[in-house]
Scaffold this active site. Structure first.
Site, PDB file in Angstrom:
ATOM      1  N   LYS A 116      -6.342  12.421   2.110  1.00  0.00           N
ATOM      2  CA  LYS A 116      -5.660  11.951   3.311  1.00  0.00           C
ATOM      3  C   LYS A 116      -4.938  13.084   4.052  1.00  0.00           C
ATOM      4  O   LYS A 116      -4.826  13.041   5.274  1.00  0.00           O
ATOM      5  CB  LYS A 116      -4.646  10.862   2.953  1.00  0.00           C
ATOM      6  CG  LYS A 116      -5.284   9.542   2.506  1.00  0.00           C
ATOM      7  CD  LYS A 116      -4.193   8.492   2.275  1.00  0.00           C
ATOM      8  CE  LYS A 116      -4.619   7.379   1.349  1.00  0.00           C
ATOM      9  NZ  LYS A 116      -5.572   6.423   1.892  1.00  0.00           N
ATOM     10  N   HIS A 208      -2.753  -3.479  11.010  1.00  0.00           N
ATOM     11  CA  HIS A 208      -3.862  -2.615  10.603  1.00  0.00           C
ATOM     12  C   HIS A 208      -5.047  -2.965  11.499  1.00  0.00           C
ATOM     13  O   HIS A 208      -5.586  -4.060  11.420  1.00  0.00           O
ATOM     14  CB  HIS A 208      -4.192  -2.876   9.124  1.00  0.00           C
ATOM     15  CG  HIS A 208      -5.431  -2.184   8.634  1.00  0.00           C
ATOM     16  ND1 HIS A 208      -5.432  -1.310   7.568  1.00  0.00           N
ATOM     17  CD2 HIS A 208      -6.713  -2.227   9.073  1.00  0.00           C
ATOM     18  CE1 HIS A 208      -6.666  -0.861   7.376  1.00  0.00           C
ATOM     19  NE2 HIS A 208      -7.466  -1.413   8.273  1.00  0.00           N
ATOM     20  N   HIS A 234      -1.166  -4.525   0.329  1.00  0.00           N
ATOM     21  CA  HIS A 234      -2.079  -3.543   0.932  1.00  0.00           C
ATOM     22  C   HIS A 234      -3.543  -3.851   0.689  1.00  0.00           C
ATOM     23  O   HIS A 234      -4.393  -2.992   0.878  1.00  0.00           O
ATOM     24  CB  HIS A 234      -1.758  -2.120   0.459  1.00  0.00           C
ATOM     25  CG  HIS A 234      -0.308  -1.760   0.610  1.00  0.00           C
ATOM     26  ND1 HIS A 234       0.316  -1.772   1.838  1.00  0.00           N
ATOM     27  CD2 HIS A 234       0.629  -1.420  -0.281  1.00  0.00           C
ATOM     28  CE1 HIS A 234       1.589  -1.446   1.661  1.00  0.00           C
ATOM     29  NE2 HIS A 234       1.807  -1.231   0.387  1.00  0.00           N
ATOM     30  N   ARG A 296     -18.122   4.866   4.569  1.00  0.00           N
ATOM     31  CA  ARG A 296     -19.082   3.953   3.939  1.00  0.00           C
ATOM     32  C   ARG A 296     -19.126   2.669   4.743  1.00  0.00           C
ATOM     33  O   ARG A 296     -18.359   2.488   5.679  1.00  0.00           O
ATOM     34  CB  ARG A 296     -18.623   3.629   2.519  1.00  0.00           C
ATOM     35  CG  ARG A 296     -17.176   3.105   2.528  1.00  0.00           C
ATOM     36  CD  ARG A 296     -16.728   2.533   1.216  1.00  0.00           C
ATOM     37  NE  ARG A 296     -15.304   2.521   1.078  1.00  0.00           N
ATOM     38  CZ  ARG A 296     -14.492   1.568   1.500  1.00  0.00           C
ATOM     39  NH1 ARG A 296     -14.982   0.519   2.157  1.00  0.00           N
ATOM     40  NH2 ARG A 296     -13.186   1.639   1.319  1.00  0.00           N
TER      41      ARG A 296
END
Ligand code: ADP
Ligand code: ADP
Ligand code: MG
Length: 641
Positions: A116, A208, A234, A296
């Site tokens: 990240k 999100h 999450h 992906r």
């Protein structure tokens, strides 16, 4: 186009990939572990190769065995699905070294997005907005604490190698920083073998929103956004497309940023750019930031397929086989609204513990797409993600799609394991969600009302009693029997005794707790006290299930069995299927109530088993490393004096 490909995965995603291959005339090779020898994906594929034991490390993560299977069967390419080897750049290198094609991005693109911190640095350079924070190399606790002060609390500590919500800690006050840092690093080291973290501003009331991208190595397009704000710890629960309240300006800005991100790394195939959005003041083009890119096909890709009419797996196969992307951005249309709900074998009241079981009854609704890897009588094993299906609906507007989602969930029937179906239904009926007011904290705020088990009313219990008495068909099987002279019998339902009087075929009076319910079966529909119900009574071994708008399961108690079960035996039982990570006591040891006896690791968490009372350990029935079923005996204490 390829003639034959191998799918290096299992479950619903393997089946979903095979579906598209069949439509395109591409032959398929499945791989399977010992636990999956008779699985749906194996039955669907043209060929199947056994690759090892049930634990992922012994089968679905064995890159070399999978490559060998592809070569032996003459497959030209490998589709990795999601999870397992899908984001492992070394596997991509090995696939290519073996002269095969990896259906996905290059190893370099995966590496660029794999950590990240590096991904954020790269995106900053490409002009993509990133969450303000520190993502440098200095991992000194003092330095990180200083960075957190500069960013301003609340902050989020994230493992740079993280995934699946692991290694992440929200810190609201500077005094909690040091402890949170230590536990985040510990978890990151265990889960990913890399303790490095980054610090981010914690976005309040976050949403999100992610953008589906697709590239051919030189050019990329986006296929609009998905809103995945309905999360629990999450983890995504219900996803939708498009995002509620999305404006044309915001959509254009996010789409362009995502395409920039994909083109910056020469992206090939399907990918998702995840953004965190501050939605406290509506959706605004200057209030979204890059979080990470998933290189992906994503679990929730079907909602994008539903609103664009594009088969993403077909695009993956085309691009991987060498075709260039033919669509221009303006060719890709957004049509209507779609939702996906993730149906899991999960014990919600027990804290969403993963569950197992044999699906003695399984029925998916009409009017919805159900992506699944299981059929009736298949087993949800403790080895893998306990997902049963993804239920996907599409409608012209959000309101229409949402009512289709509610109906689809009401008409989904599963027996043989507990599921999160009632929770999904409650969520689909949640007022704020209905109004499109979503944020990642919604589920946690309303968890109590969303998980409150609806108590079965008199009618439901009466029908369950009829089911338990073998009268689910109204007594049709008993016709000709005693010519329906009133027949009385009692059955036990939910710990209370129900008295059943059969008055005629298809007509019974059921008395539970001195309340009577008149039940009539008319043309296949059960009426209770003059009102029609939508209930179906399904009997499976040891259980009667009532499928109405909600689902209720009643264990059938065999009176002969009852004696031995509850003898105050001093046994500590495993509350869920899992792996015994460590046993902390030995025979002869004296323990106190609350002492730790063993640690169990299930799919997503560790669970400590403690002593229910003081006593002496008579027997330890497992060793570290034992895989146990729910209800398995772990430790036995000596009988109390
Ligand atoms: P999505 O956004 O597509 O839901 P997730 O991050 O939830 O992506 O994970 C997708 C798949 O990858 C799931 O099957 C999940 O079990 C697996 N996965 C993700 N992260 C991890 C991890 N850290 N360890 C093991 N499996 C993971
Ligand atoms: P993972 O690799 O585990 O998927 P992500 O970075 O994608 O990790 O974050 C997972 C989830 O955590 C997001 O979907 C969001 O709900 C929450 N989250 C991540 N970053 C932030 C942030 N800066 N502020 C608020 N919530 C965040
Ligand atoms: Mg993520």
């Amino acid at each position: 186009m390829f003639k034959k490909i191998l799918i290096a995965n299992r479950g619903e995603i393997a089946c979903r990939i095979i579906d598209t291959c069949q439509r395109l005339g591409v032959a398929t090779v499945a791989v399977y572990s010992d636990a999956d020898a008779t699985a749906r994906h194996v039955a669907m594929a043209d060929e199947a190769v056994h690759i090892g034991g049930p634990a992922p490390k012994d089968s679905y993560l064995r890159g070399e065995a999978i490559i060998a299977a592809a070569r032996d069967t003459g497959a030209e390419a490998i589709h990795p699905g999601y999870g397992f080897l899908s984001e492992n750049p070394d596997f991509v290198d090995s696939v290519e070294a073996a002269g095969l094609t990896f259906i996905g991005p290059s190893a370099n693109a995966i590496r660029a997005m794999g950590l990240k911190d590096a991904a954020k640095a790269l995106m900053e350079e490409a002009g993509v907005p990133v969450v303000p924070g520190y993502h440098g190399d200095n991992q000194d606790p003092e330095h990180l604490a200083g960075a957190a002060d500069t960013i301003g609390y609340p902050v989020l500590i994230k493992a740079v190698a993280g995934g699946g919500g692991k290694g992440m800690r929200l810190v609201e006050h500077p005094t909690d920083f040091a402890t949170a840092l230590e536990s985040a690093k510990g978890e990151a080291q265990t889960a990913f073998g890399n303790p490095a973290v980054l610090i981010e501003k914690y976005v309040e009331k976050p949403r999100h929103i992610e953008v589906q991208v697709f590239g051919d190595g030189t050019r990329a397009v986006h296929l609009y956004e998905r809103d995945c704000s309905l999360q629990r710890r999450h983890q995504k629960v219900i996803e939708e497309a498009p995002a509620p309240g999305m404006t044309p300006e915001m959509r254009a800005a996010m789409g362009q940023a995502a395409v920039r991100a994909a083109e910056a790394i020469g992206y090939k195939g399907a990918g998702t750019v995840e953004f965190i959005v501050d939605g406290s003041d509506g959706l605004r083009p200057d209030r979204f930031w890059f979080m990470e890119m998933n290189t992906r096909l994503q679990v929730e890709h079907p909602v994008t397929e539903a609103v664009t009419g594009i088969d993403l797996v077909e695009w993956q196969l085309r691009v991987a086989s060498g075709e260039a992307l033919t669509s221009q951005q303006e060719d890709i249309m957004l049509n209507g609204h779609a939702f996906e709900a993730r149906l899991y074998a999960e014990d919600v009241p027990a804290g969403f513990l993963p569950a197992t079981g044999t699906l003695t009854h399984l029925n998916f609704p009409d009017g919805a797409r159900a992506d699944t890897g299981v059929r009736p009588e298949d087993t949800i094993s403790p080895w893998y993600d306990p997902m049963i299906a993804k239920i996907v609906v599409h409608g012209a507007t959000r309101t229409i799609a949402l009512s289709k989602l509610r109906a689809a969930l009401e008409n989904t029937e599963v027996a043989g394991t507990v599921t999160n179906l009632s929770f999904l239904s409650a969520l689909a009926r949640h007022e704020g969600f209905g109004a499109g007011e979503v944020d990642t904290g919604l589920i946690a705020r309303d968890l109590l009302s969303l998980t409150k088990a609806a108590l079965p009313d008199l009618g439901i219990r009466a029908l369950a009693a009829l089911g338990a008495a073998g009268l689910a068909d109204g007594g049709a099987r008993m016709s000709g029997f005693a010519l329906w002279a009133p027949l009385r019998r009692s059955v036990e339902i939910d710990g209370t005794t129900a008295m059943i009087e059969v008055l005629a075929q298809g007509h019974a009076r059921v008395t539970v707790n001195s309340e009577a319910a008149e039940c009539h079966l008319r043309e296949g529909i059960w009426w209770v006290n003059g009102r029609p119900t939508a209930a179906r009574i399904v009997l499976t071994p040891g259980c009667v299930s009532i499928f109405a708008r909600d689902t209720w399961h009643f264990d059938l108690v065999d009176p002969l069995d009852r004696a031995g079960t509850d003898a105050g035996s001093g046994l500590t039982l495993s509350p869920m299927p899992g792996l015994v990570k460590v046993v902390l006591v030995t025979a002869g040891q004296v323990v106190m109530a609350g002492d730790r006896l063993a640690v169990l690791e299930a799919m997503k968490m560790e669970h400590t088993l403690t002593a229910a009372r003081d006593g002496k350990v008579a027997e330890v029935l497992v060793v570290s490393g034992t895989q146990v079923e729910a209800g398995a005996a772990i430790v036995r204490l000596e009988e109390e004096a």
